[in-house]
Write a protein that holds these residues in place. Structure first.
Motif, PDB file in Angstrom:
ATOM      1  N   ARG A 176       2.552  38.088 -11.009  1.00 17.13           N
ATOM      2  CA  ARG A 176       3.172  39.358 -11.380  1.00 17.13           C
ATOM      3  C   ARG A 176       4.236  39.111 -12.457  1.00 17.13           C
ATOM      4  NH1 ARG A 176       7.998  41.950 -11.712  1.00 17.13           N
ATOM      5  NH2 ARG A 176       8.675  40.882  -9.835  1.00 17.13           N
ATOM      6  N   ASP A 177       5.370  38.511 -12.088  1.00 16.79           N
ATOM      7  CA  ASP A 177       6.411  38.249 -13.088  1.00 16.79           C
ATOM      8  C   ASP A 177       5.958  37.171 -14.091  1.00 16.79           C
ATOM      9  OD1 ASP A 177       8.777  39.277 -13.893  1.00 16.79           O
ATOM     10  OD2 ASP A 177      10.022  38.334 -12.365  1.00 16.79           O
ATOM     11  N   GLY A 178       5.236  36.161 -13.584  1.00 11.64           N
ATOM     12  CA  GLY A 178       4.739  35.095 -14.471  1.00 11.64           C
ATOM     13  C   GLY A 178       3.789  35.630 -15.520  1.00 11.64           C
TER      14      GLY A 178
ATOM     15  N   GLY B 156      11.558  32.614 -18.687  1.00 12.49           N
ATOM     16  CA  GLY B 156      10.855  32.289 -17.452  1.00 12.49           C
ATOM     17  C   GLY B 156      11.628  32.591 -16.189  1.00 12.49           C
ATOM     18  N   ASN B 157      10.944  32.384 -15.047  1.00 11.46           N
ATOM     19  CA  ASN B 157      11.531  32.589 -13.716  1.00 11.46           C
ATOM     20  C   ASN B 157      11.938  31.230 -13.145  1.00 11.46           C
ATOM     21  OD1 ASN B 157       9.945  35.077 -14.164  1.00 11.46           O
ATOM     22  ND2 ASN B 157      10.423  35.484 -12.024  1.00 11.46           N
ATOM     23  N   ALA B 158      12.558  31.263 -11.967  1.00  8.06           N
ATOM     24  CA  ALA B 158      12.895  30.019 -11.263  1.00  8.06           C
ATOM     25  C   ALA B 158      11.600  29.235 -11.033  1.00  8.06           C
ATOM     26  CB  ALA B 158      13.565  30.348  -9.939  1.00  8.06           C
TER      27      ALA B 158
ATOM     28  N   ILE C  51      16.402  35.601  -3.059  1.00  6.36           N
ATOM     29  CA  ILE C  51      16.962  35.439  -4.403  1.00  6.36           C
ATOM     30  C   ILE C  51      15.816  35.438  -5.418  1.00  6.36           C
ATOM     31  CG2 ILE C  51      16.988  32.901  -4.094  1.00  6.36           C
ATOM     32  CD1 ILE C  51      19.503  34.792  -6.319  1.00  6.36           C
ATOM     33  N   HIS C  52      16.025  36.134  -6.529  1.00  6.66           N
ATOM     34  CA  HIS C  52      15.030  36.206  -7.606  1.00  6.66           C
ATOM     35  C   HIS C  52      15.785  35.923  -8.901  1.00  6.66           C
ATOM     36  CE1 HIS C  52      11.408  38.209  -9.598  1.00  6.66           C
ATOM     37  NE2 HIS C  52      12.304  38.241 -10.575  1.00  6.66           N
ATOM     38  N   ALA C  53      15.654  34.709  -9.414  1.00  7.47           N
ATOM     39  CA  ALA C  53      16.468  34.295 -10.567  1.00  7.47           C
ATOM     40  C   ALA C  53      15.612  34.098 -11.808  1.00  7.47           C
ATOM     41  CB  ALA C  53      17.201  33.000 -10.230  1.00  7.47           C
ATOM     42  N   HIS C  54      16.170  34.508 -12.943  1.00 11.25           N
ATOM     43  CA  HIS C  54      15.536  34.260 -14.242  1.00 11.25           C
ATOM     44  C   HIS C  54      16.299  33.167 -14.976  1.00 11.25           C
ATOM     45  CE1 HIS C  54      12.276  37.240 -14.772  1.00 11.25           C
ATOM     46  NE2 HIS C  54      12.867  37.788 -13.738  1.00 11.25           N
ATOM     47  N   ASN C  55      15.598  32.549 -15.932  1.00 11.70           N
ATOM     48  CA  ASN C  55      16.085  31.273 -16.471  1.00 11.70           C
ATOM     49  C   ASN C  55      16.806  31.370 -17.807  1.00 11.70           C
ATOM     50  OD1 ASN C  55      16.283  28.543 -15.935  1.00 11.70           O
ATOM     51  ND2 ASN C  55      14.566  28.040 -17.277  1.00 11.70           N
TER      52      ASN C  55
END
Ligand SMILES: [Zn+2]
Length: 530
Positions: A13-15, A239-241, A203-207
């Motif tokens: 999804r986010d990727g 990107g995401n974590a 937790i939902h972290a972006h990079n």
């Protein structure tokens, strides 16, 4: 007492938001199975109703142990839950869980959503209630939570609290713009878990400041018990974590390993490097050699003294054992390295020699001499192996190329169009047999490669599955005159890849050397008879 920490993967999804990433339904099903096999607790498949791929994906039956999750918006402001087509479609999707995204920042509610703070809370409440009524496990991604909390902590908290009060299994605190720093995450998550049990906080972290992994770990330290991330850190912008970095850290670093259990077993951890590479392969991207834990260079040591210490005890220069994540130690053969590097490499490729064998010294001299001329044996492991085998006298002379000829011609064709035609002719001697092959190619190296591999007589069957996957050229400034270095990557029918090198003032010569090394390496590897 040990606690359970849950992993939520949003690669699909986010990727999938990342530039250049475009999954088909089949890709998504394959990746979901890969994640499930690894031991990920939640797999977010996509956004049913938002695009045909995701709608089709959620119509499929899947046999997954992981909780397959559909993503979507809370009900639109000013509508009832049953009168919002997007929400209805989301709730109709074949999913074990529903993850709603809801704004948790008063600024975002006013500016982006253009509604009132109260209506946003009502939308969260109604949406959670509707999904619960359909028997779904419910998660609420609190979008812009950290920025929202900094500006108006009461409102951000009331968004999370509303979701929890209505029975959401998880509220997930999102650093949507990715600008929050680890110490801020730890403080804010700590304030949240003082009021909402950490067993319900994610937790939902972006990079965007390259701290998505650090931010995820900081949230766990402050009490959060679900981490959302993606394979290889895929995701929009930066990107995401990256779960591929988070998982081994949780499994191998005592601060986390002694306190938490995750769904990934020690045995599955060993398949992590493989999983990471499979994804790159599907995306047709070269794997990041320097990726922590799983990159090809993650456990590669170059300097001579480091290498000799590693040979005595790997713990001297390694923070974890490479085998734990399915990677391997690599001691690079280079002009900085000494005898111990060469001995370790010989050992790895299965060429046992006595450490005092004079041929080891000869091989080291040959490597140094050739690297000074531009060969790169660090990258070209197959060419190194051939050089080593030749120095030890163990490579048969399978065939000789007695001559080759490459012709490049530009002219007008019959239709009067300007065309460039390339043709190569290769004369090969295999035993007493003389063979001549000719091939046209889309360039001189391609034509030469095709002609060379067209007919090798009795060896042809061994190279039938060989193909070139990458070709890289670099002009090196070799003092008085420039030389060309060619690196060729090849692959065979088993999926094994290797790199060979050639160096010359002439690009065709350099390519020819690298092509020859690749073919001979394949014959050696296949155990072709002399
Ligand atoms: Zn996100």
């Amino acid at each position: 007492m040990r606690q359970r920490l849950y992993l939520f993967d949003t690669t699909l999804r986010d990727g999938a938001q990342m530039n250049g990433v475009d999954f088909t339904v089949q890709d998504k099903l394959k990746i979901a199975a890969l994640l499930d096999d690894l031991g990920i607790d939640y797999v977010e498949g996509g956004y049913p109703g938002a695009n045909p791929t995701d709608t089709e994906l959620f119509a499929h039956d899947r046999k997954l142990g992981a909780t397959f999750t559909a993503f979507g918006m809370t009900r639109r402001p000013g509508r009832s839950a049953s009168n919002d087509p997007g929400l209805v479609q989301l709730l109709d999707a074949k999913a074990d869980a529903v993850c709603f995204v809801a704004k948790a920042s008063d600024y975002q509610v006013r500016v982006a959503l253009e509604t009132t703070l109260e209506e946003n809370l009502a939308s969260i409440r109604d949406s959670v209630r509707a999904a619960k009524a359909r028997g779904r496990e419910v998660l609420v991604d609190c979008e812009h939570f950290f920025d929202g909390y900094k500006a108006n902590p009461d409102y951000a908290m009331s968004c999370a609290q509303t979701a929890v009060d209505e029975g959401a299994r998880w509220v997930v605190l999102c650093d949507t713009n990715g600008g929050t720093l680890p110490h801020e995450v730890e403080a804010i998550v700590g304030a949240v878990t003082a009021r909402i049990p950490g067993e319900r906080v994610g937790i939902h972290a972006h990079n965007d400041t390259e701290q998505a992994v650090a931010n995820s770990l900081a949230a766990v330290r402050a009490g959060a018990r679900q981490i959302q991330g993606t394979l290889n850190g895929l995701g929009e912008r930066c990107g995401n974590a990256n779960l591929v970095s988070i998982i081994p850290t949780l499994k191998l670093k005592p601060e986390f390993a002694e306190r938490f259990d995750i769904g990934v077993t020690d045995a599955k951890l060993k398949s992590l490097a493989h999983a990471s590479r499979i994804l790159d392969e599907m995306l047709n991207r070269a794997p990041d050699r320097h990726a922590p834990y799983v990159g090809e260079s993650a456990f590669a040591t170059k300097a001579g003294i480091h290498a000799s210490a590693i040979a005595k005890d790997p713990a001297t220069y390694e923070h974890v054992a490479p085998e734990a994540v399915g990677n391997r130690r690599k001691l690079l053969v280079s002009d900085q390295s000494g005898r111990s590097n060469v001995l370790s490499e010989l050992d790895r490729i299965g060429l046992a020699v006595d450490k005092d064998d004079p041929r080891v010294g000869r091989l080291l001299e040959a490597v140094k001499l050739r690297e000074a001329r531009g060969y790169a044996y660090e990258a070209a492991d197959a060419s190194f192996e051939l050089l080593a085998r030749r120095t030890l006298g163990r490579v048969p002379n399978y065939f000789d190329v007695t001559r080759f000829d490459v012709n490049v011609e530009q002219r007008n064709n019959a239709k009067g169009e300007r065309v460039t035609v390339t043709m190569a002719v290769v004369k090969v001697k295999v035993g007493d047999e003389e063979l001549i092959s000719a091939a046209e190619g889309n360039g001189p190296v391609n034509a030469l490669d095709l002609a060379l591999r067209k007919d090798l007589g009795k060896y042809q069957r061994f190279i039938a599955g060989l193909k070139l996957t990458d070709y890289r050229v670099r002009i090196l400034d070799g003092g008085t005159e420039a030389v060309t270095r060619v690196l060729i990557e090849s692959e065979d029918e088993t999926g094994e890849r290797w790199i060979t090198v050639g160096v010359s003032e002439n690009i065709i010569d350099a390519s020819f050397q690298a092509l020859m090394d690749s073919i001979v390496y394949k014959l050696v590897k296949s155990g072709a008879p002399a």
